[in-house]
Write a protein that holds these residues in place. Structure first.
Motif, PDB file in Angstrom:
ATOM      1  N   HIS A  79       0.796  -1.390  -0.026  1.00  0.00           N
ATOM      2  CA  HIS A  79       0.116   0.064   0.149  1.00  0.00           C
ATOM      3  C   HIS A  79       1.127   1.282   0.074  1.00  0.00           C
ATOM      4  N   ASP A  80       0.637   2.431  -0.772  1.00  0.00           N
ATOM      5  CA  ASP A  80       1.146   3.672  -0.523  1.00  0.00           C
ATOM      6  C   ASP A  80       0.121   4.720  -0.989  1.00  0.00           C
ATOM      7  N   HIS A  81       0.123   5.653  -0.430  1.00  0.00           N
ATOM      8  CA  HIS A  81      -0.922   6.678  -0.375  1.00  0.00           C
ATOM      9  C   HIS A  81      -0.763   7.187  -1.902  1.00  0.00           C
ATOM     10  N   GLN A  82       0.234   7.511  -2.620  1.00  0.00           N
ATOM     11  CA  GLN A  82       0.297   7.768  -3.839  1.00  0.00           C
ATOM     12  C   GLN A  82      -0.177   6.963  -4.964  1.00  0.00           C
ATOM     13  N   GLY A  83       0.225   5.692  -4.787  1.00  0.00           N
ATOM     14  CA  GLY A  83      -0.236   4.798  -5.710  1.00  0.00           C
ATOM     15  C   GLY A  83      -1.897   4.682  -5.660  1.00  0.00           C
ATOM     16  N   MET A  84      -2.482   4.658  -4.467  1.00  0.00           N
ATOM     17  CA  MET A  84      -3.902   4.820  -4.213  1.00  0.00           C
ATOM     18  C   MET A  84      -4.498   5.852  -5.056  1.00  0.00           C
ATOM     19  N   ARG A  85      -3.847   7.244  -4.907  1.00  0.00           N
ATOM     20  CA  ARG A  85      -4.522   8.300  -5.818  1.00  0.00           C
ATOM     21  C   ARG A  85      -4.471   8.080  -7.129  1.00  0.00           C
ATOM     22  N   VAL A  87      -4.692   5.226  -8.737  1.00  0.00           N
ATOM     23  CA  VAL A  87      -5.625   4.209  -9.023  1.00  0.00           C
ATOM     24  C   VAL A  87      -7.210   4.884  -8.987  1.00  0.00           C
ATOM     25  N   ALA A  88      -7.115   5.707  -8.001  1.00  0.00           N
ATOM     26  CA  ALA A  88      -8.509   6.382  -7.910  1.00  0.00           C
ATOM     27  C   ALA A  88      -8.866   7.312  -9.292  1.00  0.00           C
ATOM     28  N   ALA A  89      -7.840   7.994  -9.589  1.00  0.00           N
ATOM     29  CA  ALA A  89      -7.861   8.733 -10.920  1.00  0.00           C
ATOM     30  C   ALA A  89      -8.000   8.022 -12.114  1.00  0.00           C
ATOM     31  N   LEU A  90      -7.605   6.767 -12.194  1.00  0.00           N
ATOM     32  CA  LEU A  90      -7.854   5.831 -13.358  1.00  0.00           C
ATOM     33  C   LEU A  90      -9.230   5.540 -13.153  1.00  0.00           C
ATOM     34  N   VAL A  91     -10.009   5.088 -12.108  1.00  0.00           N
ATOM     35  CA  VAL A  91     -11.343   4.990 -12.009  1.00  0.00           C
ATOM     36  C   VAL A  91     -12.206   6.010 -12.292  1.00  0.00           C
ATOM     37  N   ALA A  92     -11.773   7.207 -11.837  1.00  0.00           N
ATOM     38  CA  ALA A  92     -12.580   8.308 -12.161  1.00  0.00           C
ATOM     39  C   ALA A  92     -12.755   8.626 -13.640  1.00  0.00           C
ATOM     40  N   ARG A  93     -11.574   8.428 -14.344  1.00  0.00           N
ATOM     41  CA  ARG A  93     -11.399   8.562 -15.811  1.00  0.00           C
ATOM     42  C   ARG A  93     -12.186   7.444 -16.563  1.00  0.00           C
ATOM     43  N   GLY A  94     -12.450   6.433 -15.783  1.00  0.00           N
ATOM     44  CA  GLY A  94     -13.162   5.354 -16.687  1.00  0.00           C
ATOM     45  C   GLY A  94     -12.214   4.340 -17.245  1.00  0.00           C
ATOM     46  N   ALA A  95     -10.877   4.686 -17.092  1.00  0.00           N
ATOM     47  CA  ALA A  95      -9.897   3.839 -17.684  1.00  0.00           C
ATOM     48  C   ALA A  95      -9.664   2.349 -16.826  1.00  0.00           C
ATOM     49  N   LEU A  96     -10.143   2.546 -15.680  1.00  0.00           N
ATOM     50  CA  LEU A  96      -9.977   1.075 -14.958  1.00  0.00           C
ATOM     51  C   LEU A  96     -11.306   0.640 -14.464  1.00  0.00           C
ATOM     52  N   ARG A  97     -11.760  -0.550 -14.939  1.00  0.00           N
ATOM     53  CA  ARG A  97     -13.068  -0.846 -14.516  1.00  0.00           C
ATOM     54  C   ARG A  97     -13.034  -2.124 -14.091  1.00  0.00           C
TER      55      ARG A  97
END
Length: 130
Positions: A79-85, A87-97
């Motif tokens: 786990h790391d905060h920067q990595g989770m952010r 991933v969250a950005a990818l989800v928000a863009r719809g690039a990660l489903r």
């Protein structure tokens, strides 16, 4: 997997990957276990790599990979905060489903864990709270 660009998809539950797939550069192993990694090594061409997402300790399989000029690498997620952010950005863009296998109320967490341990799910087990 096809939506991610895979040319060929093999269901490891019904097909021996080591027999069905040959001469590949990389195998990404999300199943784990010495038997599965061994099958993945058989799929590689010389110089190829098996990347396993789970802990792996099978010296004979590692030696076999080395003999054919291949290797086994482990990628353990931390786990790391920067990595989770990111991933969250990818989800928000719809690039990660994410693929959700099943949803359970928190009270059924033990049942969800039991189903997940069988190794037959496709996707994530989700626990709901409240």
């Amino acid at each position: 997997m096809r939506s991610l660009g895979a040319d060929e998809v093999v269901d490891y539950r019904t097909t021996d990957v080591g027999a069905a797939v040959r001469d590949v550069d990389v195998v990404l192993d999300a199943v784990g276990g010495a038997d599965q990694v061994e099958k993945s090594v058989r799929s590689l061409k010389p110089g190829g790599t098996v990347v396993t997402l789970l802990p792996f300790d099978a010296p004979k399989t590692a030696a076999r990979a080395e003999e054919q000029g291949s290797r086994i690498a482990q990628m353990l997620v931390e786990h790391d905060h920067q990595g989770m952010r990111a991933v969250a950005a990818l989800v928000a863009r719809g690039a990660l489903r994410p693929t959700i296998a099943e949803t359970f109320p928190l009270a059924e967490a033990a049942r969800a864990h039991e189903i997940g341990e069988r190794g037959r799910t496709t996707g994530k087990m989700v626990l709901t709270v409240g």
